[in-house]
Design a protein around this motif. Structure first.
Motif, PDB file in Angstrom:
ATOM      1  N   PHE A 101     -31.692  70.204  24.528  1.00  0.00           N
ATOM      2  CA  PHE A 101     -31.468  71.593  24.929  1.00  0.00           C
ATOM      3  C   PHE A 101     -31.899  72.594  23.848  1.00  0.00           C
ATOM      4  O   PHE A 101     -31.549  73.777  23.929  1.00  0.00           O
ATOM      5  N   ASN A 102     -32.623  72.102  22.833  1.00  0.00           N
ATOM      6  CA  ASN A 102     -33.107  72.978  21.751  1.00  0.00           C
ATOM      7  C   ASN A 102     -31.969  73.748  21.082  1.00  0.00           C
ATOM      8  O   ASN A 102     -32.054  74.962  20.863  1.00  0.00           O
ATOM      9  N   ILE A 103     -30.904  73.028  20.779  1.00  0.00           N
ATOM     10  CA  ILE A 103     -29.745  73.624  20.110  1.00  0.00           C
ATOM     11  C   ILE A 103     -29.794  73.226  18.629  1.00  0.00           C
ATOM     12  O   ILE A 103     -29.822  72.040  18.297  1.00  0.00           O
ATOM     13  N   SER A 104     -29.805  74.223  17.751  1.00  0.00           N
ATOM     14  CA  SER A 104     -29.937  73.955  16.308  1.00  0.00           C
ATOM     15  C   SER A 104     -28.647  74.210  15.538  1.00  0.00           C
ATOM     16  O   SER A 104     -28.638  74.222  14.308  1.00  0.00           O
ATOM     17  N   THR A 105     -27.556  74.425  16.235  1.00  0.00           N
ATOM     18  CA  THR A 105     -26.258  74.682  15.599  1.00  0.00           C
ATOM     19  C   THR A 105     -25.851  73.497  14.713  1.00  0.00           C
ATOM     20  O   THR A 105     -25.980  72.337  15.125  1.00  0.00           O
ATOM     21  N   PRO A 106     -25.349  73.754  13.485  1.00  0.00           N
ATOM     22  CA  PRO A 106     -24.912  72.659  12.598  1.00  0.00           C
ATOM     23  C   PRO A 106     -23.821  71.800  13.238  1.00  0.00           C
ATOM     24  O   PRO A 106     -22.927  72.330  13.921  1.00  0.00           O
ATOM     25  N   LEU A 107     -23.898  70.481  12.995  1.00  0.00           N
ATOM     26  CA  LEU A 107     -22.906  69.535  13.511  1.00  0.00           C
ATOM     27  C   LEU A 107     -22.011  69.041  12.382  1.00  0.00           C
ATOM     28  O   LEU A 107     -22.473  68.815  11.258  1.00  0.00           O
ATOM     29  N   VAL A 108     -20.739  68.844  12.692  1.00  0.00           N
ATOM     30  CA  VAL A 108     -19.812  68.208  11.755  1.00  0.00           C
ATOM     31  C   VAL A 108     -19.039  67.145  12.528  1.00  0.00           C
ATOM     32  O   VAL A 108     -18.716  67.333  13.704  1.00  0.00           O
ATOM     33  N   ALA A 109     -18.774  66.005  11.896  1.00  0.00           N
ATOM     34  CA  ALA A 109     -18.082  64.902  12.577  1.00  0.00           C
ATOM     35  C   ALA A 109     -16.593  65.203  12.708  1.00  0.00           C
ATOM     36  O   ALA A 109     -15.933  65.607  11.753  1.00  0.00           O
ATOM     37  N   TYR A 110     -16.070  65.006  13.926  1.00  0.00           N
ATOM     38  CA  TYR A 110     -14.631  65.075  14.166  1.00  0.00           C
ATOM     39  C   TYR A 110     -14.268  63.993  15.170  1.00  0.00           C
ATOM     40  O   TYR A 110     -14.767  63.984  16.295  1.00  0.00           O
ATOM     41  N   HIS A 111     -13.414  63.049  14.753  1.00  0.00           N
ATOM     42  CA  HIS A 111     -13.028  61.943  15.634  1.00  0.00           C
ATOM     43  C   HIS A 111     -11.594  61.531  15.341  1.00  0.00           C
ATOM     44  O   HIS A 111     -10.889  62.206  14.560  1.00  0.00           O
ATOM     45  N   ASP A 112     -11.134  60.449  15.950  1.00  0.00           N
ATOM     46  CA  ASP A 112      -9.732  60.031  15.832  1.00  0.00           C
ATOM     47  C   ASP A 112      -9.311  59.711  14.402  1.00  0.00           C
ATOM     48  O   ASP A 112      -8.136  59.784  14.058  1.00  0.00           O
ATOM     49  N   HIS A 113     -10.280  59.316  13.578  1.00  0.00           N
ATOM     50  CA  HIS A 113      -9.955  58.915  12.202  1.00  0.00           C
ATOM     51  C   HIS A 113     -10.250  60.020  11.194  1.00  0.00           C
ATOM     52  O   HIS A 113     -10.212  59.782   9.986  1.00  0.00           O
TER      53      HIS A 113
ATOM     54  N   GLY B 263      -9.743  62.870   8.663  1.00  0.00           N
ATOM     55  CA  GLY B 263      -8.618  63.179   7.795  1.00  0.00           C
ATOM     56  C   GLY B 263      -8.115  64.601   7.975  1.00  0.00           C
ATOM     57  O   GLY B 263      -8.816  65.469   8.516  1.00  0.00           O
ATOM     58  N   ALA B 264      -6.898  64.845   7.493  1.00  0.00           N
ATOM     59  CA  ALA B 264      -6.281  66.168   7.619  1.00  0.00           C
ATOM     60  C   ALA B 264      -7.099  67.225   6.885  1.00  0.00           C
ATOM     61  O   ALA B 264      -7.113  68.399   7.281  1.00  0.00           O
ATOM     62  N   ASN B 265      -7.812  66.817   5.825  1.00  0.00           N
ATOM     63  CA  ASN B 265      -8.605  67.783   5.062  1.00  0.00           C
ATOM     64  C   ASN B 265      -9.742  68.373   5.897  1.00  0.00           C
ATOM     65  O   ASN B 265     -10.071  69.561   5.775  1.00  0.00           O
ATOM     66  N   ILE B 266     -10.335  67.556   6.779  1.00  0.00           N
ATOM     67  CA  ILE B 266     -11.412  68.050   7.649  1.00  0.00           C
ATOM     68  C   ILE B 266     -10.843  69.029   8.675  1.00  0.00           C
ATOM     69  O   ILE B 266     -11.424  70.090   8.947  1.00  0.00           O
ATOM     70  N   ILE B 267      -9.691  68.663   9.246  1.00  0.00           N
ATOM     71  CA  ILE B 267      -9.047  69.558  10.215  1.00  0.00           C
ATOM     72  C   ILE B 267      -8.696  70.882   9.554  1.00  0.00           C
ATOM     73  O   ILE B 267      -8.941  71.959  10.113  1.00  0.00           O
ATOM     74  N   ASP B 268      -8.141  70.817   8.337  1.00  0.00           N
ATOM     75  CA  ASP B 268      -7.784  72.041   7.605  1.00  0.00           C
ATOM     76  C   ASP B 268      -9.024  72.898   7.349  1.00  0.00           C
ATOM     77  O   ASP B 268      -8.974  74.131   7.467  1.00  0.00           O
ATOM     78  N   ALA B 269     -10.135  72.233   7.005  1.00  0.00           N
ATOM     79  CA  ALA B 269     -11.374  72.973   6.725  1.00  0.00           C
ATOM     80  C   ALA B 269     -11.899  73.661   7.982  1.00  0.00           C
ATOM     81  O   ALA B 269     -12.375  74.809   7.929  1.00  0.00           O
ATOM     82  N   LEU B 270     -11.801  72.978   9.129  1.00  0.00           N
ATOM     83  CA  LEU B 270     -12.252  73.572  10.385  1.00  0.00           C
ATOM     84  C   LEU B 270     -11.366  74.749  10.784  1.00  0.00           C
ATOM     85  O   LEU B 270     -11.859  75.795  11.227  1.00  0.00           O
TER      86      LEU B 270
END
Length: 260
Positions: free
Chosen positions: A30-42, A44-51
């Motif tokens: 779809f020609n989407i260039s938006t940055p991706l970041v991983a978010y899954h069941d595992h 960590g809380a630090n990633i959630i806090d950063a988001l």
């Protein structure tokens, strides 16, 4: 993909994806260039806090899963919970959901349905879950892994009875979409005979129990609560008064439970 979803993914600052490698192919299509970041069941809380911090600073984030809808047997609950707790608005973008898509094509009663997600991977625990749901009168919806679908159907046949109507909806919206409805014993034989039916994402929909079975189930549920505190005979008598199920039937049920 609905047009609104493409527009959202193009306009947000970040896309939180269950598997960035999987999602890159969709973005390229779809020609989407938006940055991706991983978010899954595992994650960590630090990633959630950063988001959540990004959201608090005025950025926008789209949450996507590999297939279907986030949070529906897919990652997302902790992030959505954290966002709402921080008074951040969460906006749903409706799209494909295997459970609802399967229900709409199953031909089973849809006025009441219960979504149970994935059954336990171990047979004994899976059968226990099915036993607890045996008297449920609403249509039951399960997700199942392809390598377990045959074993699951055999267990359903054993616990719910060979004649219980079951629908298997496989690979919905994809090239090899298959929807098959049959008595569960017959459906299991069909899946066993065709190994291709043991591949891909599966939804299993089970016709609810007859109303009489449902009342028995409620009697068993009440009896199980009472017998933890009362003698068997007294628990059976009281459960019979509450639910209308025959006292002798509940007493026999209690004896059978003790044997087990």
């Amino acid at each position: 993909m609905v047009p609104r979803a493409v527009e959202v993914l193009q306009s947000v600052d970040v896309i939180a994806a269950e598997d960035t490698r999987h999602s890159k192919r969709l973005m390229q299509h779809f020609n989407i260039s938006t940055p991706l970041v991983a978010y899954h069941d595992h994650t960590g809380a630090n990633i959630i806090d950063a988001l959540v911090e990004k959201l608090s600073n005025g950025q926008s984030i789209a949450l996507i899963s590999d297939a279907g809808t986030p949070l529906i047997s897919d990652p997302g609950y902790r992030l959505v919970d954290a966002a709402l707790s921080a008074d951040i608005q969460v906006v749903p973008v409706p799209g494909a959901s295997a459970a609802i898509a399967a229900l709409s094509a199953a031909g089973l009663p849809s006025d009441r349905f219960v979504f149970e997600g994935f059954l336990n991977a171990k047979q004994q625990a899976r059968c226990k879950q099915l036993e607890a749901l045996k008297g449920e009168t609403a249509t039951l919806i399960f997700y199942e892994a392809p390598h377990r679908v045959l074993a699951c159907l055999r267990d359903m046949s054993e616990v719910l009875g060979d004649d219980r109507q079951v629908v298997m909806a496989r690979e919905l919206t994809k090239t090899f979409e298959t929807i098959k409805r049959a008595p569960v014993a017959e459906l299991a034989d069909w899946v066993e005979a065709d190994h291709n039916q043991q591949k891909g994402e599966c939804v299993l929909l089970v016709h609810g129990a007859d109303k009489t079975d449902g009342s028995d189930s409620e009697g068993h549920r009440v009896f199980d609560i009472l017998v933890a505190e009362l003698p068997l005979k007294q628990a059976a008598a009281l459960a019979a008064k509450i639910t209308g199920v025959k006292k002798n039937q509940l007493y026999q049920y209690g004896l059978d439970q003790q044997k087990d």
